[in-house]
Design a protein around this motif. Structure first.
Motif, PDB file in Angstrom:
ATOM      1  N   LEU A  65      30.384  55.379  33.144  1.00 33.03           N
ATOM      2  CA  LEU A  65      30.529  54.953  31.756  1.00 33.03           C
ATOM      3  C   LEU A  65      31.993  54.711  31.396  1.00 33.03           C
ATOM      4  O   LEU A  65      32.286  53.965  30.464  1.00 33.03           O
ATOM      5  CB  LEU A  65      29.929  56.013  30.828  1.00 33.03           C
ATOM      6  CG  LEU A  65      29.587  55.586  29.406  1.00 33.03           C
ATOM      7  CD1 LEU A  65      28.506  54.508  29.421  1.00 33.03           C
ATOM      8  CD2 LEU A  65      29.109  56.795  28.596  1.00 33.03           C
ATOM      9  N   CYS A  66      32.894  55.319  32.139  1.00 33.36           N
ATOM     10  CA  CYS A  66      34.313  55.274  31.779  1.00 33.36           C
ATOM     11  C   CYS A  66      35.050  54.151  32.515  1.00 33.36           C
ATOM     12  O   CYS A  66      36.253  54.246  32.749  1.00 33.36           O
ATOM     13  CB  CYS A  66      34.973  56.619  32.054  1.00 33.36           C
ATOM     14  SG  CYS A  66      35.139  57.013  33.812  1.00 33.36           S
ATOM     15  N   LEU A  67      34.337  53.095  32.870  1.00 32.55           N
ATOM     16  CA  LEU A  67      34.930  51.983  33.606  1.00 32.55           C
ATOM     17  C   LEU A  67      36.065  51.337  32.821  1.00 32.55           C
ATOM     18  O   LEU A  67      36.004  51.239  31.584  1.00 32.55           O
ATOM     19  CB  LEU A  67      33.866  50.937  33.918  1.00 32.55           C
ATOM     20  CG  LEU A  67      32.605  51.440  34.642  1.00 32.55           C
ATOM     21  CD1 LEU A  67      31.602  50.308  34.787  1.00 32.55           C
ATOM     22  CD2 LEU A  67      32.954  52.023  35.999  1.00 32.55           C
ATOM     23  N   VAL A  68      37.097  50.895  33.524  1.00 29.23           N
ATOM     24  CA  VAL A  68      38.217  50.188  32.907  1.00 29.23           C
ATOM     25  C   VAL A  68      38.594  48.996  33.792  1.00 29.23           C
ATOM     26  O   VAL A  68      38.120  48.876  34.931  1.00 29.23           O
ATOM     27  CB  VAL A  68      39.450  51.103  32.730  1.00 29.23           C
ATOM     28  CG1 VAL A  68      39.176  52.193  31.719  1.00 29.23           C
ATOM     29  CG2 VAL A  68      39.889  51.702  34.062  1.00 29.23           C
ATOM     30  N   VAL A  90      46.457  48.665  32.048  1.00 28.58           N
ATOM     31  CA  VAL A  90      45.043  49.027  31.934  1.00 28.58           C
ATOM     32  C   VAL A  90      44.468  48.475  30.630  1.00 28.58           C
ATOM     33  O   VAL A  90      45.122  48.502  29.574  1.00 28.58           O
ATOM     34  CB  VAL A  90      44.867  50.565  31.955  1.00 28.58           C
ATOM     35  CG1 VAL A  90      43.397  50.944  31.817  1.00 28.58           C
ATOM     36  CG2 VAL A  90      45.461  51.163  33.214  1.00 28.58           C
ATOM     37  N   LYS A  91      43.243  47.964  30.731  1.00 25.84           N
ATOM     38  CA  LYS A  91      42.487  47.589  29.537  1.00 25.84           C
ATOM     39  C   LYS A  91      41.230  48.444  29.484  1.00 25.84           C
ATOM     40  O   LYS A  91      40.489  48.538  30.462  1.00 25.84           O
ATOM     41  CB  LYS A  91      42.115  46.109  29.578  1.00 25.84           C
ATOM     42  CG  LYS A  91      43.304  45.178  29.446  1.00 25.84           C
ATOM     43  CD  LYS A  91      42.867  43.722  29.433  1.00 25.84           C
ATOM     44  CE  LYS A  91      44.081  42.803  29.270  1.00 25.84           C
ATOM     45  NZ  LYS A  91      43.667  41.358  29.259  1.00 25.84           N
ATOM     46  N   THR A  92      40.993  49.081  28.339  1.00 26.02           N
ATOM     47  CA  THR A  92      39.834  49.967  28.213  1.00 26.02           C
ATOM     48  C   THR A  92      38.708  49.350  27.408  1.00 26.02           C
ATOM     49  O   THR A  92      37.618  49.919  27.348  1.00 26.02           O
ATOM     50  CB  THR A  92      40.241  51.291  27.540  1.00 26.02           C
ATOM     51  OG1 THR A  92      40.560  51.037  26.170  1.00 26.02           O
ATOM     52  CG2 THR A  92      41.428  51.935  28.239  1.00 26.02           C
ATOM     53  N   ARG A  96      33.564  42.334  29.126  1.00 24.03           N
ATOM     54  CA  ARG A  96      32.947  42.697  30.409  1.00 24.03           C
ATOM     55  C   ARG A  96      32.616  44.183  30.448  1.00 24.03           C
ATOM     56  O   ARG A  96      31.521  44.595  30.850  1.00 24.03           O
ATOM     57  CB  ARG A  96      33.908  42.324  31.538  1.00 24.03           C
ATOM     58  CG  ARG A  96      33.410  42.656  32.936  1.00 24.03           C
ATOM     59  CD  ARG A  96      34.548  42.432  33.911  1.00 24.03           C
ATOM     60  NE  ARG A  96      34.161  42.675  35.292  1.00 24.03           N
ATOM     61  CZ  ARG A  96      35.026  42.804  36.295  1.00 24.03           C
ATOM     62  NH1 ARG A  96      36.338  42.728  36.046  1.00 24.03           N
ATOM     63  NH2 ARG A  96      34.612  43.015  37.526  1.00 24.03           N
ATOM     64  N   LEU A  97      33.563  45.011  30.015  1.00 28.73           N
ATOM     65  CA  LEU A  97      33.346  46.453  30.017  1.00 28.73           C
ATOM     66  C   LEU A  97      32.249  46.852  29.028  1.00 28.73           C
ATOM     67  O   LEU A  97      31.448  47.748  29.300  1.00 28.73           O
ATOM     68  CB  LEU A  97      34.656  47.187  29.677  1.00 28.73           C
ATOM     69  CG  LEU A  97      35.779  47.076  30.714  1.00 28.73           C
ATOM     70  CD1 LEU A  97      37.058  47.698  30.167  1.00 28.73           C
ATOM     71  CD2 LEU A  97      35.373  47.763  32.028  1.00 28.73           C
ATOM     72  N   ARG A 102      27.068  49.295  28.134  1.00 28.42           N
ATOM     73  CA  ARG A 102      25.780  49.305  27.453  1.00 28.42           C
ATOM     74  C   ARG A 102      24.627  49.374  28.453  1.00 28.42           C
ATOM     75  O   ARG A 102      23.622  50.062  28.220  1.00 28.42           O
ATOM     76  CB  ARG A 102      25.645  48.068  26.555  1.00 28.42           C
ATOM     77  CG  ARG A 102      26.267  48.254  25.182  1.00 28.42           C
ATOM     78  CD  ARG A 102      25.761  47.221  24.188  1.00 28.42           C
ATOM     79  NE  ARG A 102      26.161  45.872  24.564  1.00 28.42           N
ATOM     80  CZ  ARG A 102      27.287  45.290  24.158  1.00 28.42           C
ATOM     81  NH1 ARG A 102      28.115  45.938  23.358  1.00 28.42           N
ATOM     82  NH2 ARG A 102      27.577  44.058  24.529  1.00 28.42           N
ATOM     83  N   GLY A 103      24.774  48.692  29.585  1.00 24.38           N
ATOM     84  CA  GLY A 103      23.736  48.749  30.624  1.00 24.38           C
ATOM     85  C   GLY A 103      23.583  50.145  31.188  1.00 24.38           C
ATOM     86  O   GLY A 103      22.460  50.632  31.408  1.00 24.38           O
TER      87      GLY A 103
END
Length: 952
Positions: A65-68, A90-92, A96-97, A102-103
Motif C-alpha cells: 500500500l505504501c508504494l512510491v 520521491v513522489k508519494t 499511477r500510485l 485503490r486496487g
C-alpha cells in the motif's frame, strides 16, 4: 491533554549519524542514513498509506500500500523497505500510485466485514483510515466471509479478544511478539486467503499458549482483530494523560486513556525512555484494582484489634490518630514512635513521611521496604564507587557484548527491560548477539528460551554468591585478564593489590570452592574468561544478590569484578541493580533509612542536620533510629509503642511472620495508610484510605535513577492524595505544613538534596524525565555514571571473605528454600490479586526437583507441608527440573500461603537486609492447611469486620 494518537513513522529510527538529503514531493529533507523513505516522508508531515508498517517493528513490505515513485528507479517500490539515498527524488502521490493503492485496498476490503458503525475500532482503525487515504469509495468484490470459515474468535485472554474475521494477516502482531517482546508465541498458519494468525499449536489459545499478555500484539494491530475488552465494553477513549507505571522498578511510561472518569486502557508511551513504547501484562492491563470492591475509601478506627472497624470522617480519624501519637510521645518519649515509608508511593509522599517522623514524632525511627530488599546495593556501591545506585541507563544494554545476570529473573520481575535485553542477545542491525552468563540456583527463562541460550549457567548453591564471584576473580587475576590500565588510572592501587592477593590465593580457586558452590570448576573458569575478554561486560543483579546475610559483600564483589575488568564508565558496561518495586530507588533517595537524610547523608553529620533544621524549623535527633526489625523487637520489649505505616504490608512482606505479628500486636497504636485492609491491618487501630497512582501527582525514580512525573488521571476515590493525608496528620500534630501541590514538595527536595538540585516539576513535565545526579556538574542528568572518574575519587576494591550463612541444612531440614516473583504478580500481590492476573497464577506453588519429590512420595499438584525452624505452611507442589536437587523455590504473592512464616531473622551483616533466599526446610505430604494457617485465616476474617453503626 485531549485524546490523540501517538505519531507512527512507519519504520524504526536509524542509528546512523551520517546525514542523507533527499527531496520528497518537492520538499527537501535530511535524515540519518538507513532511514526508510516512509519515515523520511513522515518526518516532514507526509502520510504515505500503510498497513503492514509500524515504527515498533522492522519494515516488512507485504501490504503493497505504501508504494512510491522514485526518479531513476524502475517500478513502484515500497517506501517502508526502500532506504533513502543522497539526491533521491520521491513522489508519494501520483495518478499511477492512486490507482495501484485503490486496487490493493479493494482486495483487503473484499476480505473484511464492513460493519464499521458497530465495530469497537470505528474511527480508531488504520484499515478504515487507509481506505479513506486512497479514496476508496466502491468495492467491486463482495465479502461473504468464506475465507474465514473454520477460524474462530478467541476470547480466552481475560484482557483482550481476537476476532478472526477482522484480521487482515498483516503480521504486525507476529512481528511485535518476535521483535518487541521476544516471546515468539504467535505465527501465521496457512497460505493466501487461508492464512490466519495462530497463538501456537492447533490446541492453543491466547491464554494457554506461550503468550505473556504484554499487549504488543494488541498495540500493533491496525484493525479491531486484536482489541482490549475494556474498549469493547466502555467505548473509544476521549482524552488521555501521560503518567508512570506503579509496578516494578523499570518505570514504564503510559498514556492513560480515559472516557469521562473511567479508565479505558493503558497504552505504552513511545517516548518513554525506560520502556520505549513496550509494556508487560501488569502495567498494560492490571489496573482494575483501583476500582475493586475490596478497596477502602472511608477512614476507620477501633480501640482494640479485637473489635470491628468503625467508619468515621477524615477529621475524626486524623484527630484520633494525632491524639494517640501525642499521648504516647508524652508518656513514653519520642523514640517510642516511628514510621515506615513506601516504595510504592511517590518521592514526595515518601519524603513527607520521613519528615513527619523526624520533625513531628521527634525520632529517626523511620524505615522502608527498600531496606529489606536493596539496602546492600546502597551500602556496597557507595563503599566501592561512591554512590548508592546503579551506573547505567537501560539503553546501555544495547551496547553490551557480555551480559552477566546474577540473582535476578528479569523476564518475570522486570519484563520490559528483559525484552530489551533479549533483543541484544538475539542480535540485530547486523550485529552479533551478546553473550550471556546466568548465575542462579534456578534455570530461569533466560537460560534457554526461543532464539536465546546462555553460554554459561552456573547453578550455585543458595547462599554462595560471594564464593562464586571470588572464584571468578581468582581466574581473572591469576590468568592475567585484569584491565591493568583501568585499575592503575581509576582505582586505589593499595586496595587493589590487597584484593588481588586475597583472590589469587589457591583456596579461592574454582576447584577448591566447587565443594562450596556446587558449580563445576571448568564452567566457572570459562564464564570468568568470557566476562573478562568478551568486550563490554555488563552486570545485572536483583534480590538474589541482596537478600542474603552477605548481601553487601556480594554487591562489593560485583563492583570488584567490574573494576578489575574495566567495565565501568561507558555505555554497555556497569553494575546495574534491578530494583523490585516502582519507587525503591526513590524511597532510598528520599531519606527513608533511620541513619540517613535524603541524598544518603548521615544523620550524625552536623552540617547536613543544620541544613534540614533551618529549613524545617525543628531540632533533629543526631542519633540513628530503629530499623523495622528493631522496632518490632522494641515493641515486644515494651519500649516502642506506635507506628505509622504508609503503603507497606510488613506482615506479609517481612521475614519471620510470627515475630512481625507479635511486634505489631504489642503496640498501642498502629496506623495503616493503604488501599486495602492488608495483612498488617489485622493489627491496626487506624486505617487511613490511600490513593492509587492514577489519583495523584508526583514523581517516581526507577532502577536507572530516572525521575519521572506521575500525573493525576482521575479524582482520588478516598478524597485525598497520599501526601495530603500525611500533611493532615502532620498539621494535627502542630507542624503547620501548607503544601498545595507535590511540585512544592519536589522543590524542597531539590533544595535539600544535592543529587536533585536541578530537578523541577516543570522541567520533568517538559523533558519527560531526568536521571540524577542533576546538578551543576550534570545539568542534564547522568545516564552513565563514573565516566571520567568515580564519584568517590578512586574506585575502592574491598576484600570479600566468604562467610557461610548461619542457616544450615541438616537431618531435620535437609532442603534449601529460596523465593522470588512471577510475571503475573507483584510483590505481596495486594494489587495484582485483585485483577484478572490470577488467571495465570491463582496460588503460590512450591517448585521441587523430581528426585526430591519422588523421595517424599509427592507428585505434581499434591499438597505439601513446608516446615522450617521458624514455622510451617502448606502449598501445592510443582515438580520441575528448573531447580536443582536439594533446592526448593516458591513465590510470596498470596497471603493464604504466607511463605515468610518459614523464613528466618538472619540478615545482612551491614544493613540488616533479611536473608529471604536461604532457609533450611523440610517438605512432606500434607492433607491441607496447617493449624497456623487456619488460625491466621480466622484472625483475618475477624479483623476485617466493619460496623456501620456509630460509636456510643
Amino acid at each position: 491533554m485531549g485524546y490523540q494518537k501517538q505519531p507512527d513513522f512507519g519504520t524504526p529510527a536509524s542509528r546512523s549519524d551520517v546525514p542523507v538529503t533527499l527531496t520528497i514531493d518537492g520538499r527537501e529533507v535530511t535524515v540519518p542514513e538507513g532511514t526508510s523513505v516512509m519515515r523520511a516522508a513522515a518526518r516532514i508531515g507526509g502520510d504515505i498509506p500503510k498497513l503492514c508498517a509500524t515504527d515498533m517493528v522492522k519494515s516488512f513490505g507485504s501490504c503493497r500500500l505504501c508504494l512510491v515513485e522514485v526518479e531513476g528507479m524502475r517500478g513502484t517500490p515500497a517506501s517502508c523497505t526502500t532506504p533513502v539515498t543522497n539526491g533521491m527524488v520521491v513522489k508519494t502521490q501520483t495518478p499511477r500510485l492512486e490507482k495501484l493503492r485503490r486496487g490493493v485496498m479493494e482486495l483487503y476490503i473484499s476480505d473484511h466485514p464492513l460493519d464499521c458503525l458497530t465495530c469497537s475500532a470505528n474511527n480508531d482503525c488504520e484499515l478504515q483510515d487507509a481506505a479513506a487515504d486512497v479514496g476508496l469509495r466502491d468495492v467491486r468484490y463482495g465479502y461473504d466471509g468464506a475465507n474465514h470459515l473454520g477460524q474462530t474468535d478467541d476470547t480466552s485472554n481475560p484482557y483482550f479478544a481476537f476476532e478472526a474475521d477482522k484480521c487482515i494477516v498483516c503480521s504486525r502482531c507476529v512481528r511485535a511478539c518476535d521483535e518487541v517482546q521476544g516471546t515468539l508465541a504467535l505465527t501465521v498458519d496457512g497460505r493466501g486467503f487461508a492464512s490466519k494468525i495462530s497463538a501456537g499449536t492447533a490446541s492453543d489459545d491466547f491464554l494457554s499458549s506461550e503468550c505473556v499478555s504484554c499487549g504488543a500484539c494488541v498495540q500493533a494491530c491496525p484493525t479491531s482483530a486484536l482489541m482490549e475488552k475494556s474498549v469493547i465494553e466502555i467505548g473509544k477513549p476521549e482524552r488521555s494523560v501521560v503518567t508512570t507505571c506503579a509496578y516494578c522498578g523499570v518505570g514504564c511510561t503510559f498514556r492513560a486513556e480515559m472516557r469521562g472518569e473511567q479508565l479505558v486502557r493503558m497504552v505504552p508511551w513511545k517516548d518513554g525512555k525506560a520502556n520505549r513504547g513496550h509494556s508487560c501484562v501488569k502495567g498494560r492491563f492490571a489496573w482494575g484494582y483501583a476500582n475493586h470492591k475490596d478497596r477502602i475509601t472511608t477512614p476507620m478506627i477501633r480501640d482494640s484489634i479485637d473489635e470491628p472497624w468503625r467508619e468515621v470522617s477524615w477529621a475524626e480519624a486524623i484527630s484520633y490518630s494525632a491524639g494517640r501519637l501525642k499521648d504516647i510521645r508524652d508518656e513514653h518519649g519520642a523514640r517510642a514512635l516511628g514510621g515506615i515509608t513506601s516504595s510504592r508511593c511517590t518521592n514526595e509522599e515518601t519524603f513527607l513521611v520521613q519528615k513527619l517522623v523526624r520533625g513531628g514524632f521527634g525520632s529517626n525511627n523511620v524505615d522502608t521496604c527498600a531496606r529489606v530488599c536493596h539496602s546492600p546495593t546502597g551500602y556496597g556501591l557507595k563503599t566501592t564507587f561512591g554512590t548508592s545506585a546503579g551506573t547505567q541507563d537501560f539503553d546501555s544494554v544495547e551496547h553490551s557484548d557480555v551480559i552477566l545476570v546474577i540473582g535476578a529473573n528479569p523476564t518475570d520481575a522486570h519484563p520490559v527491560f528483559a525484552s530489551r535485553m533479549k533483543r541484544r542477545l538475539r542480535g540485530e542491525d547486523g550485529r552479533e548477539g551478546a553473550k550471556l552468563i546466568v548465575i542462579d540456583p534456578r534455570r530461569i527463562d533466560l537460560v534457554r528460551s526461543p532464539h536465546i541460550q546462555a553460554q554459561h549457567h552456573l547453578p550455585l548453591q543458595p547462599g554462595t554468591n560471594v564464593a562464586v564471584l571470588t572464584a571468578m576473580a581468582h581466574v581473572i587475576v591469576t590468568e592475567g585478564l585484569v584491565d591493568t590500565q583501568f585499575v592503575q588510572e581509576r582505582c586505589e592501587i593499595d586496595a587493589y593489590e590487597d584484593w588481588a592477593r586475597f583472590v589469587a590465593d589457591e583456596k579461592h580457586s574454582p576447584e577448591v570452592l566447587e565443594a562450596v558452590t556446587r558449580v563445576p570448576a571448568e564452567d566457572l573458569r570459562a564464564a570468568a574468561r568470557l566476562f573478562a575478554t568478551g568486550g563490554n561486560g555488563a552486570i545485572y543483579y536483583g534480590l538474589g544478590v541482596t537478600e542474603h546475610s552477605q548481601g553487601s559483600s556480594t554487591v562489593m564483589a560485583i563492583a570488584n569484578l567490574a573494576m578489575a575488568t574495566g567495565n565501568i564508565g561507558r555505555p554497555g558496561v556497569g553494575v546495574n541493580p534491578l530494583r523490585g518495586q516502582n519507587n525503591v530507588q526513590g524511597a532510598c533517595d528520599m531519606g527513608s533509612f533511620p541513619h540517613e537524610l535524603s541524598g544518603y547523608r548521615h544523620i550524625s553529620d552536623a552540617e547536613t542536620r543544620a541544613l534540614f533544621e533551618a529549613d524545617w524549623g525543628v531540632t533533629l535527633d543526631p542519633e540513628p533510629g530503629l530499623r523495622i526489625n528493631n522496632m518490632l523487637d522494641a515493641a515486644c520489649d515494651g519500649t516502642f509503642r506506635a507506628i505509622y505505616i504508609q503503603g507497606e504490608d510488613i506482615l506479609q512482606s517481612d521475614p519471620d511472620t510470627k515475630h512481625v505479628a507479635a511486634g505489631l500486636e504489642a503496640m498501642d497504636c498502629v496506623i495503616v495508610h493503604d488501599l486495602f485492609l492488608n495483612e498488617t491491618a489485622n493489627y491496626a487501630h487506624v486505617f487511613l484510605p490511600g490513593s492509587t497512582f492514577l489519583e495523584k501527582n508526583g514523581t517516581f525514580t526507577n532502577a536507572e535513577r530516572r525521575i519521572q512525573p506521575v500525573r493525576r488521571v482521575m479524582d482520588p476515590a478516598n478524597g485525598y492524595e497520599d501526601w495530603e493525608v500525611t500533611q493532615l496528620l502532620a498539621n494535627a500534630m502542630g507542624l503547620g505544613w501548607d503544601y498545595g501541590h507535590p511540585k512544592e514538595i519536589l522543590s524542597e527536595i531539590a533544595r535539600l538534596t544535592p543529587t536533585f538540585a536541578g530537578v523541577t516539576w516543570e522541567r520533568l513535565c517538559d523533558e519527560g524525565s531526568l536521571q540524577w545526579p542533576v546538578n551543576e556538574a550534570n545539568p542534564d542528568g547522568a545516564p552513565v555514571m563514573h565516566v571520567d572518574g568515580f564519584v568517590r575519587g578512586k574506585g575502592h576494591f574491598v576484600v570479600t571473605e566468604y562467610v557461610p550463612t548461619d542457616e544450615k541444612t541438616g537431618p531435620r531440614f535437609p532442603l534449601l528454600l529460596t523465593t522470588g516473583r512471577i510475571l503475573s504478580h507483584y510483590n505481596v500481590g495486594a494489587q495484582t490479586r485483585r485483577t484478572a492476573n490470577t488467571a495465570w497464577h491463582p496460588e503460590d506453588l512450591l517448585e521441587m526437583h523430581p528426585t526430591d519429590a519422588e523421595n517424599r512420595g509427592l507428585n505434581d499438584g499434591d499438597w505439601a507441608k513446608l516446615t522450617s525452624r521458624k514455622g510451617e505452611t502448606t502449598l501445592r507442589v510443582k515438580v520441575t527440573e528448573r531447580v536443582a536437587p536439594g533446592v526448593v523455590y516458591t513465590t510470596f504473592h498470596h497471603p493464604e500461603t504466607q511463605a515468610n512464616v518459614v523464613t528466618t531473622d538472619y540478615s545482612d551483616w551491614a544493613t540488616n537486609c533479611p536473608e529471604y533466599k536461604v532457609t533450611a526446610v523440610q517438605v512432606m505430604p500434607s492433607n491441607g492447611p496447617t493449624d497456623w494457617q487456619e488460625d491466621y485465616a480466622d484472625l483475618t476474617e475477624r479483623s476485617r469486620r466493619i460496623t456501620h453503626e456509630p460509636a456510643e
